[in-house]
Design a protein around this motif. Sequence first.
Motif, PDB file in Angstrom:
ATOM      1  N   SER A   1      -0.497  18.540  11.616  1.00  0.00           N
ATOM      2  CA  SER A   1      -0.453  19.487  10.502  1.00  0.00           C
ATOM      3  C   SER A   1       0.959  19.991  10.219  1.00  0.00           C
ATOM      4  CB  SER A   1      -1.387  20.667  10.770  1.00  0.00           C
ATOM      5  OG  SER A   1      -1.064  21.291  12.007  1.00  0.00           O
ATOM      6  N   ALA A   2       1.794  20.104  11.256  1.00  0.00           N
ATOM      7  CA  ALA A   2       3.164  20.586  11.044  1.00  0.00           C
ATOM      8  C   ALA A   2       3.957  19.620  10.166  1.00  0.00           C
ATOM      9  CB  ALA A   2       3.861  20.772  12.391  1.00  0.00           C
ATOM     10  N   THR A   3       3.852  18.338  10.485  1.00  0.00           N
ATOM     11  CA  THR A   3       4.536  17.322   9.666  1.00  0.00           C
ATOM     12  C   THR A   3       3.908  17.226   8.286  1.00  0.00           C
ATOM     13  OG1 THR A   3       5.010  16.073  11.686  1.00  0.00           O
ATOM     14  CG2 THR A   3       5.284  14.913   9.597  1.00  0.00           C
TER      15      THR A   3
ATOM     16  N   PHE B   1       0.857  13.513   3.951  1.00  0.00           N
ATOM     17  CA  PHE B   1       0.318  12.497   4.848  1.00  0.00           C
ATOM     18  C   PHE B   1       1.292  11.352   5.065  1.00  0.00           C
ATOM     19  CE2 PHE B   1      -2.617   8.909   5.868  1.00  0.00           C
ATOM     20  CZ  PHE B   1      -3.077   9.424   7.068  1.00  0.00           C
ATOM     21  N   GLN B   2       2.094  11.054   4.026  1.00  0.00           N
ATOM     22  CA  GLN B   2       3.038   9.961   4.182  1.00  0.00           C
ATOM     23  C   GLN B   2       4.104  10.272   5.225  1.00  0.00           C
ATOM     24  OE1 GLN B   2       2.569   6.852   2.862  1.00  0.00           O
ATOM     25  NE2 GLN B   2       4.009   6.622   4.529  1.00  0.00           N
ATOM     26  N   ALA B   3       4.482  11.545   5.308  1.00  0.00           N
ATOM     27  CA  ALA B   3       5.442  11.941   6.343  1.00  0.00           C
ATOM     28  C   ALA B   3       4.839  11.772   7.727  1.00  0.00           C
ATOM     29  CB  ALA B   3       5.863  13.398   6.126  1.00  0.00           C
ATOM     30  N   VAL B   4       3.546  12.040   7.837  1.00  0.00           N
ATOM     31  CA  VAL B   4       2.856  11.843   9.122  1.00  0.00           C
ATOM     32  C   VAL B   4       2.910  10.373   9.517  1.00  0.00           C
ATOM     33  CG1 VAL B   4       0.648  12.001  10.327  1.00  0.00           C
ATOM     34  CG2 VAL B   4       1.343  13.822   8.768  1.00  0.00           C
ATOM     35  N   LEU B   5       2.589   9.490   8.552  1.00  0.00           N
ATOM     36  CA  LEU B   5       2.622   8.051   8.837  1.00  0.00           C
ATOM     37  C   LEU B   5       4.039   7.583   9.171  1.00  0.00           C
ATOM     38  CD1 LEU B   5       0.202   6.490   6.194  1.00  0.00           C
ATOM     39  CD2 LEU B   5      -0.158   6.714   8.646  1.00  0.00           C
ATOM     40  N   SER B   6       5.023   8.199   8.543  1.00  0.00           N
ATOM     41  CA  SER B   6       6.417   7.803   8.788  1.00  0.00           C
ATOM     42  C   SER B   6       6.818   8.057  10.235  1.00  0.00           C
ATOM     43  CB  SER B   6       7.357   8.577   7.860  1.00  0.00           C
ATOM     44  OG  SER B   6       7.074   8.308   6.504  1.00  0.00           O
ATOM     45  N   ASN B   7       6.250   9.102  10.832  1.00  0.00           N
ATOM     46  CA  ASN B   7       6.613   9.474  12.195  1.00  0.00           C
ATOM     47  C   ASN B   7       5.626   8.969  13.252  1.00  0.00           C
ATOM     48  OD1 ASN B   7       9.015  11.280  11.772  1.00  0.00           O
ATOM     49  ND2 ASN B   7       7.555  12.349  10.481  1.00  0.00           N
ATOM     50  N   ALA B   8       4.537   8.359  12.808  1.00  0.00           N
ATOM     51  CA  ALA B   8       3.466   7.967  13.729  1.00  0.00           C
ATOM     52  C   ALA B   8       3.856   6.755  14.578  1.00  0.00           C
ATOM     53  CB  ALA B   8       2.195   7.670  12.952  1.00  0.00           C
ATOM     54  N   ASP B   9       3.250   6.666  15.750  1.00  0.00           N
ATOM     55  CA  ASP B   9       3.387   5.499  16.627  1.00  0.00           C
ATOM     56  C   ASP B   9       2.085   4.713  16.527  1.00  0.00           C
ATOM     57  OD1 ASP B   9       3.417   3.666  18.744  1.00  0.00           O
ATOM     58  OD2 ASP B   9       4.742   4.948  19.940  1.00  0.00           O
ATOM     59  N   SER B  10       2.092   3.645  15.752  1.00  0.00           N
ATOM     60  CA  SER B  10       0.856   2.899  15.486  1.00  0.00           C
ATOM     61  C   SER B  10       0.319   2.218  16.741  1.00  0.00           C
ATOM     62  CB  SER B  10       1.082   1.866  14.380  1.00  0.00           C
ATOM     63  OG  SER B  10       2.075   0.933  14.747  1.00  0.00           O
TER      64      SER B  10
ATOM     65  N   PHE C   1      -6.900   6.310  13.107  1.00  0.00           N
ATOM     66  CA  PHE C   1      -6.378   7.304  12.160  1.00  0.00           C
ATOM     67  C   PHE C   1      -6.017   8.609  12.888  1.00  0.00           C
ATOM     68  CE2 PHE C   1      -7.977   5.067   8.288  1.00  0.00           C
ATOM     69  CZ  PHE C   1      -6.821   5.207   7.536  1.00  0.00           C
ATOM     70  N   LEU C   2      -6.871   9.041  13.823  1.00  0.00           N
ATOM     71  CA  LEU C   2      -6.576  10.247  14.590  1.00  0.00           C
ATOM     72  C   LEU C   2      -5.285  10.066  15.381  1.00  0.00           C
ATOM     73  CD1 LEU C   2      -7.385  13.064  15.618  1.00  0.00           C
ATOM     74  CD2 LEU C   2      -8.715  11.930  17.416  1.00  0.00           C
ATOM     75  N   GLY C   3      -5.111   8.874  15.963  1.00  0.00           N
ATOM     76  CA  GLY C   3      -3.893   8.592  16.713  1.00  0.00           C
ATOM     77  C   GLY C   3      -2.655   8.633  15.834  1.00  0.00           C
ATOM     78  N   LEU C   4      -2.777   8.100  14.632  1.00  0.00           N
ATOM     79  CA  LEU C   4      -1.660   8.157  13.681  1.00  0.00           C
ATOM     80  C   LEU C   4      -1.328   9.607  13.331  1.00  0.00           C
ATOM     81  CD1 LEU C   4      -2.671   5.237  11.273  1.00  0.00           C
ATOM     82  CD2 LEU C   4      -0.792   5.218  12.912  1.00  0.00           C
ATOM     83  N   TRP C   5      -2.374  10.412  13.153  1.00  0.00           N
ATOM     84  CA  TRP C   5      -2.186  11.821  12.802  1.00  0.00           C
ATOM     85  C   TRP C   5      -1.489  12.579  13.934  1.00  0.00           C
ATOM     86  CZ3 TRP C   5      -2.623  15.087   8.738  1.00  0.00           C
ATOM     87  CH2 TRP C   5      -2.728  16.440   8.985  1.00  0.00           C
ATOM     88  N   VAL C   6      -1.973  12.393  15.160  1.00  0.00           N
ATOM     89  CA  VAL C   6      -1.426  13.132  16.300  1.00  0.00           C
ATOM     90  C   VAL C   6       0.008  12.688  16.612  1.00  0.00           C
ATOM     91  CG1 VAL C   6      -1.668  13.552  18.776  1.00  0.00           C
ATOM     92  CG2 VAL C   6      -3.687  13.588  17.305  1.00  0.00           C
ATOM     93  N   THR C   7       0.227  11.369  16.705  1.00  0.00           N
ATOM     94  CA  THR C   7       1.573  10.881  17.039  1.00  0.00           C
ATOM     95  C   THR C   7       2.559  11.100  15.901  1.00  0.00           C
ATOM     96  OG1 THR C   7       1.073   8.615  16.294  1.00  0.00           O
ATOM     97  CG2 THR C   7       0.659   9.137  18.618  1.00  0.00           C
TER      98      THR C   7
ATOM     99  N   ALA D   1       0.821  -1.208   0.000  1.00  0.00           N
ATOM    100  CA  ALA D   1       0.000   0.000   0.000  1.00  0.00           C
ATOM    101  C   ALA D   1       0.860   1.265   0.000  1.00  0.00           C
ATOM    102  CB  ALA D   1      -0.932   0.009   1.209  1.00  0.00           C
ATOM    103  N   VAL D   2       0.425   2.249  -0.794  1.00  0.00           N
ATOM    104  CA  VAL D   2       1.132   3.524  -0.877  1.00  0.00           C
ATOM    105  C   VAL D   2       0.954   4.325   0.403  1.00  0.00           C
ATOM    106  CG1 VAL D   2       1.307   5.693  -2.175  1.00  0.00           C
ATOM    107  CG2 VAL D   2       0.889   3.557  -3.384  1.00  0.00           C
ATOM    108  N   VAL D   3      -0.190   4.155   1.048  1.00  0.00           N
ATOM    109  CA  VAL D   3      -0.460   4.809   2.330  1.00  0.00           C
ATOM    110  C   VAL D   3      -0.766   3.728   3.350  1.00  0.00           C
ATOM    111  CG1 VAL D   3      -1.959   6.375   3.595  1.00  0.00           C
ATOM    112  CG2 VAL D   3      -1.350   6.902   1.234  1.00  0.00           C
ATOM    113  N   SER D   4       0.093   3.578   4.339  1.00  0.00           N
ATOM    114  CA  SER D   4      -0.110   2.565   5.371  1.00  0.00           C
ATOM    115  C   SER D   4       0.809   2.866   6.536  1.00  0.00           C
ATOM    116  CB  SER D   4       0.192   1.162   4.825  1.00  0.00           C
ATOM    117  OG  SER D   4       1.591   0.979   4.651  1.00  0.00           O
ATOM    118  N   THR D   5       0.627   2.134   7.622  1.00  0.00           N
ATOM    119  CA  THR D   5       1.535   2.270   8.759  1.00  0.00           C
ATOM    120  C   THR D   5       2.881   1.615   8.462  1.00  0.00           C
ATOM    121  OG1 THR D   5       0.580   0.267   9.727  1.00  0.00           O
ATOM    122  CG2 THR D   5      -0.307   2.370  10.473  1.00  0.00           C
ATOM    123  N   TRP D   6       2.967   0.838   7.409  1.00  0.00           N
ATOM    124  CA  TRP D   6       4.203   0.158   7.039  1.00  0.00           C
ATOM    125  C   TRP D   6       5.147   1.045   6.229  1.00  0.00           C
ATOM    126  CZ3 TRP D   6       5.118  -5.589   6.338  1.00  0.00           C
ATOM    127  CH2 TRP D   6       4.364  -6.324   7.257  1.00  0.00           C
TER     128      TRP D   6
END
Length: 560
Positions: free
Chosen positions: A294-296, A302-311, A284-290, A171-176
């Motif tokens: 919006s800064a990231t 969005f991919q940068a957000v997922l890259s830094n998220a704590d799933s 999804f909200l948790g992925l966004w916040v962690t 997937a192009v957009v995922s927690t992976w």
Amino acid sequence: MGDFGILSLLPPLVAIGLAILTKRVLFALFFGVWVGGLLVAGGDPVGATTQTLKWIVFNIASAWEENGQIVTDLWNTRILLFDALIGAGVALIYKAGGMNAIAKAVTRKIRTSKAASLMAAIFGTLIFFDDYTNTIIVGNTMRPITDRARVSREFLAYADDSTAAPVAVLAVVSTWIGYELGLLKDAIASVGESISAYSAWFASWPYRFYPILAIILVYLVAITHKHYGPMLKAEYRARKEGKVLRDGAQPMMTTEVDVGMPIEGKESVWVFVLPVLTLVALTFLGLWVTGGGSATYAEGGFQAVLSNADSTWALVWGSFGMVVVAMALVIGMKIMSLKEVEETVVAGMKQMHFAMMILILAWSIKSACDAVGTADYVVSVASNVLSPGLVPLVVFIVAAFISFTTGTSWGTFAIMMPIAVPLAYQLSGSFGSVVYASIASVFAGGVFGDHCSPISDTTIMSSMFSGCDHIDHVSTQIPYAVTAAAIGALMLVLFALGVTNGWLLLAIAVLLLIGAHYLLSEWYGKKVGIPHGRVPVYIVEEEYKGKGGTIPAGAVLGEE
């Protein structure tokens, strides 16, 4: 970490061998960890036991020793909390009749076992953003539907597992993908290239033969109802006898026994829909916040957000929200009393204990493998006999073995990517098809080994949420996984021989997969006396207008 050579293979091999032979997963895992402890303790059984207990405690607490200091990262702890909360949420939805309500609603459209099987595959593909969330939602949603349609729990677990990690890794957009891009960025930097990690990721996509073929194979068997290996017997048993589990099976979740039968007369689809939507939305909200919000997002999308998220935090938030919403609904709609809600929550958490124990021991055996150098040994042996064209094939095999014996795809990615990219780059002399195919082989091999391993957390969770006996899930899934992997490996042999176009190789692989599925189902069906390996179609509606007119409920047809 000591140099144990070939002995470093003992912990995972002992655990896997005992799990298959004895069908006692906890015993097998514990003994595998203990063997690792025995190596580290220099053969002292008391020291081995102490080390084993130390690894178990550290994995429960998400801690480890580094330079004499204890370091903590609560990833494991959050996963255990998430499992307990999910157990509570599922129990509430089940007890309140939410699953029955959704099953009845969906069954109006899903009229046959073939439709139920296909729906499981489609649903699994749609939940693409996280493999853990996939196993939870697909297993719990589809279980009452597939049970009603006489689809075996083994097939549901297979469909669940084969559309979890294989979908997430593509997937192009995922927690992976954030994790994958981070590894790629470092590996690319190590060879002095400036190519973007994203472009390398996309260029490697058509060479990811295993996950692509694994997903396609799920659809093939669902549509044709043609099987081979232990899955054929499981599916035939379910259709003919109505037994979605074999006699003597020990499903990892026994909701009906632990929680009791659903309350009748007050069923509502909203008791299912709203908690599940809360789970997805808050995840999804948790992925966004962690992930920095919006800064990231302003810096890298969005991919940068997922890259830094704590799933794991996101999943804890989502599962807690699921429980709160389910509690509010069942109390507000007067389906259950506060006392019944409390009892159900406790029972739901209780039914997760066995699976949580397996997860803890699976993490512990990874600690044992790290301590004795299992992965380093495998890599060192394989890297001695390489030419440029063979690099992707060898990388795939080594990654698959490491992942199978350690039960972790992400751990395999972390081990293999820093080795595979520089190795392929140095031997080929450029950042081209050899490097891209090697990147793909790290991902594909890691997913394949993890997919087959009885000590993998995603394999365990697929069994858990599908309500399947764990060893039955592993034994029925392996023939299909090996089929997809063998064809993928054959494509890498063609790559070594000079056919380097990824899309051409993928097209050949898909055609070979269709042919292999046909031949294997024909052969195995003949061997066990089930013509063409095709299981009957079961009719689940009260009345179904088929090609030959009205068909009564409960009919079992050779063909639809």
